[in-house]
Enzyme design. Structure first.
Site, mmCIF file in Angstrom:
data_model
loop_
_atom_site.group_PDB
_atom_site.id
_atom_site.type_symbol
_atom_site.label_atom_id
_atom_site.label_comp_id
_atom_site.label_asym_id
_atom_site.label_seq_id
_atom_site.Cartn_x
_atom_site.Cartn_y
_atom_site.Cartn_z
ATOM 1 N N ARG A 1 -11.204 8.893 -2.990
ATOM 2 C CA ARG A 1 -11.628 10.241 -2.727
ATOM 3 C C ARG A 1 -12.939 10.543 -2.781
ATOM 4 O O ARG A 1 -13.857 11.271 -1.976
ATOM 5 C CB ARG A 1 -10.951 10.983 -3.828
ATOM 6 C CG ARG A 1 -10.825 12.427 -3.459
ATOM 7 C CD ARG A 1 -10.050 13.192 -4.659
ATOM 8 N NE ARG A 1 -8.688 12.724 -5.007
ATOM 9 C CZ ARG A 1 -8.117 13.068 -6.106
ATOM 10 N NH1 ARG A 1 -8.673 13.993 -6.910
ATOM 11 N NH2 ARG A 1 -7.034 12.626 -6.500
ATOM 12 N N ASP B 1 0.088 5.105 1.069
ATOM 13 C CA ASP B 1 -0.375 5.951 2.099
ATOM 14 C C ASP B 1 -0.246 5.385 3.355
ATOM 15 O O ASP B 1 -1.154 4.512 3.770
ATOM 16 C CB ASP B 1 -1.586 7.069 1.936
ATOM 17 C CG ASP B 1 -1.465 7.644 0.624
ATOM 18 O OD1 ASP B 1 -0.415 8.540 0.394
ATOM 19 O OD2 ASP B 1 -2.493 7.675 -0.097
ATOM 20 N N GLY C 1 -7.304 4.331 3.087
ATOM 21 C CA GLY C 1 -7.464 3.201 1.920
ATOM 22 C C GLY C 1 -8.823 3.433 1.019
ATOM 23 O O GLY C 1 -8.801 2.798 0.176
ATOM 24 N N ASP D 1 -1.664 -0.506 5.915
ATOM 25 C CA ASP D 1 -1.705 0.123 7.311
ATOM 26 C C ASP D 1 -3.351 0.624 7.595
ATOM 27 O O ASP D 1 -3.644 1.266 8.484
ATOM 28 C CB ASP D 1 -1.444 1.688 7.117
ATOM 29 C CG ASP D 1 -1.926 2.767 6.454
ATOM 30 O OD1 ASP D 1 -2.340 2.237 5.091
ATOM 31 O OD2 ASP D 1 -2.333 3.672 6.734
ATOM 32 N N ASP E 1 0.776 -0.968 0.034
ATOM 33 C CA ASP E 1 0.093 0.039 -0.157
ATOM 34 C C ASP E 1 1.043 1.272 0.017
ATOM 35 O O ASP E 1 2.145 1.024 0.254
ATOM 36 C CB ASP E 1 -0.865 -0.041 1.345
ATOM 37 C CG ASP E 1 -1.596 1.224 1.592
ATOM 38 O OD1 ASP E 1 -2.397 1.686 0.564
ATOM 39 O OD2 ASP E 1 -1.403 1.758 2.629
HETATM 40 P P1 B16 Z 1 -6.510 10.277 -3.574
HETATM 41 P P2 B16 Z 1 -3.746 4.173 -0.095
HETATM 42 C C1 B16 Z 1 -5.476 6.072 -0.082
HETATM 43 O O1 B16 Z 1 -4.139 5.535 -0.164
HETATM 44 C C2 B16 Z 1 -5.483 6.833 1.333
HETATM 45 O O2 B16 Z 1 -5.062 6.038 2.437
HETATM 46 C C3 B16 Z 1 -6.902 7.441 1.498
HETATM 47 O O3 B16 Z 1 -6.759 8.319 2.578
HETATM 48 C C4 B16 Z 1 -7.158 8.415 0.075
HETATM 49 O O4 B16 Z 1 -8.505 9.052 0.338
HETATM 50 C C5 B16 Z 1 -7.285 7.564 -0.915
HETATM 51 O O5 B16 Z 1 -6.011 6.965 -1.339
HETATM 52 C C6 B16 Z 1 -7.374 8.440 -2.346
HETATM 53 O O6 B16 Z 1 -6.336 9.275 -2.581
HETATM 54 O O7 B16 Z 1 -7.332 11.445 -3.202
HETATM 55 O O8 B16 Z 1 -5.177 10.935 -3.621
HETATM 56 O O9 B16 Z 1 -6.631 9.696 -4.872
HETATM 57 O O10 B16 Z 1 -3.573 4.140 1.410
HETATM 58 O O11 B16 Z 1 -4.410 3.155 -0.723
HETATM 59 O O12 B16 Z 1 -2.313 4.117 -0.464
HETATM 60 MG MG MG Z 2 -2.735 3.274 3.372
#
Ligand code: B16
Ligand code: MG
Length: 218
Positions: free
Chosen positions: A50, A12, A47, A171, A10
């Site tokens: 948006r 973030d 995870g 995470d 993963d």
């Molecule tokens: P974005 P991951 C996720 O990334 C984040 O954990 C989550 O908080 C976020 O809303 C999602 O990506 C979408 O991100 O707005 O940048 O497209 O943890 O799956 O790597």
């Molecule tokens: Mg994550």
């Protein structure tokens, strides 16, 4: 011992601590809308895509908006996130990631990314990690967000491995559920997580052998 051919990370919260930037950006937006947004809310959104994150916040505030307004709000949140992430550099890579990736590569494993974020490639470029991945699947390539297993299934398919030969490192609870329902071996990193096959506080000093041995116990 389980036979492992690939490891899907993963992004973030595992490779880099951009989770705090997502939190700050959603909090700022929720604040503007007059909707309370707590750390618990944020944990539930880790995870999560948006659009699904925005829907969660609007539901919490009993707010019904048209799609054009929702689009504007998502753009606003992303602009805040981008400005907070602008200075991301290789030094922001979380402890233990580079040495673990070195070890995985030396052991002949493929490395994949399974992230819900549409900003994943931009962040990996800033971290100078792009070349380490044989496959990147992110928010631009999936239709269903975690806890659906699509993101990991797609990554495994592109690497030519089956889920039982693949470790997912996550995470987020939504990410752990996604990997479990896809039939992957799952390592959960961080506090307050449940159901992963192996739980770790962080990846500092964690080697591939340690992960493989401890996963084999499940
Ligand atoms: P974005 P991951 C996720 O990334 C984040 O954990 C989550 O908080 C976020 O809303 C999602 O990506 C979408 O991100 O707005 O940048 O497209 O943890 O799956 O790597
Ligand atoms: Mg994550």
């Amino acid at each position: 011992m389980i036979e492992v051919k690939a490891c899907i990370f993963d992004l973030d919260g595992v490779i880099v601590d951009t989770a705090r930037h997502h939190f700050a950006a959603w909090q700022s937006l929720a604040n503007e809308l007059g909707i309370p947004f707590t750390k618990e809310d944020n944990d539930r959104l880790k995870g999560v895509s948006r659009v699904d994150s925005l829907e969660y916040i609007l539901k919490k505030g009993n707010l019904v908006l048209d799609s054009a307004t929702k689009l504007q709000l998502m753009e606003k949140k992303n602009a805040i996130y981008l400005s907070l992430s602008e200075k991301t550099s290789p030094e922001d890579t979380m402890d233990g990631i580079v040495s673990l990736m070195d070890e995985l590569a030396e052991s002949g494993l493929q490395i994949g990314l399974g992230s819900s974020s549409k900003n994943a490639r931009m962040i990996l470029t800033k971290l100078e990690l792009m070349s380490r991945f044989s496959t990147i699947v992110d928010g631009n390539n999936i239709t269903l967000s975690k806890p659906d297993p699509e993101v990991f299934q797609k990554a495994a398919q592109l690497m030519g491995v089956i889920p039982s030969q693949c470790i997912v490192i996550e995470d987020a609870q939504a990410g752990i559920e996604a990997a479990l329902s896809g039939g992957f071996h799952v390592v959960g990193v961080g506090e307050g997580l449940k159901n992963a096959h192996l739980h770790l506080n962080d990846l500092k000093g964690i080697g591939f052998n340690y992960i493989q041995e401890n996963l084999s116990a499940h």
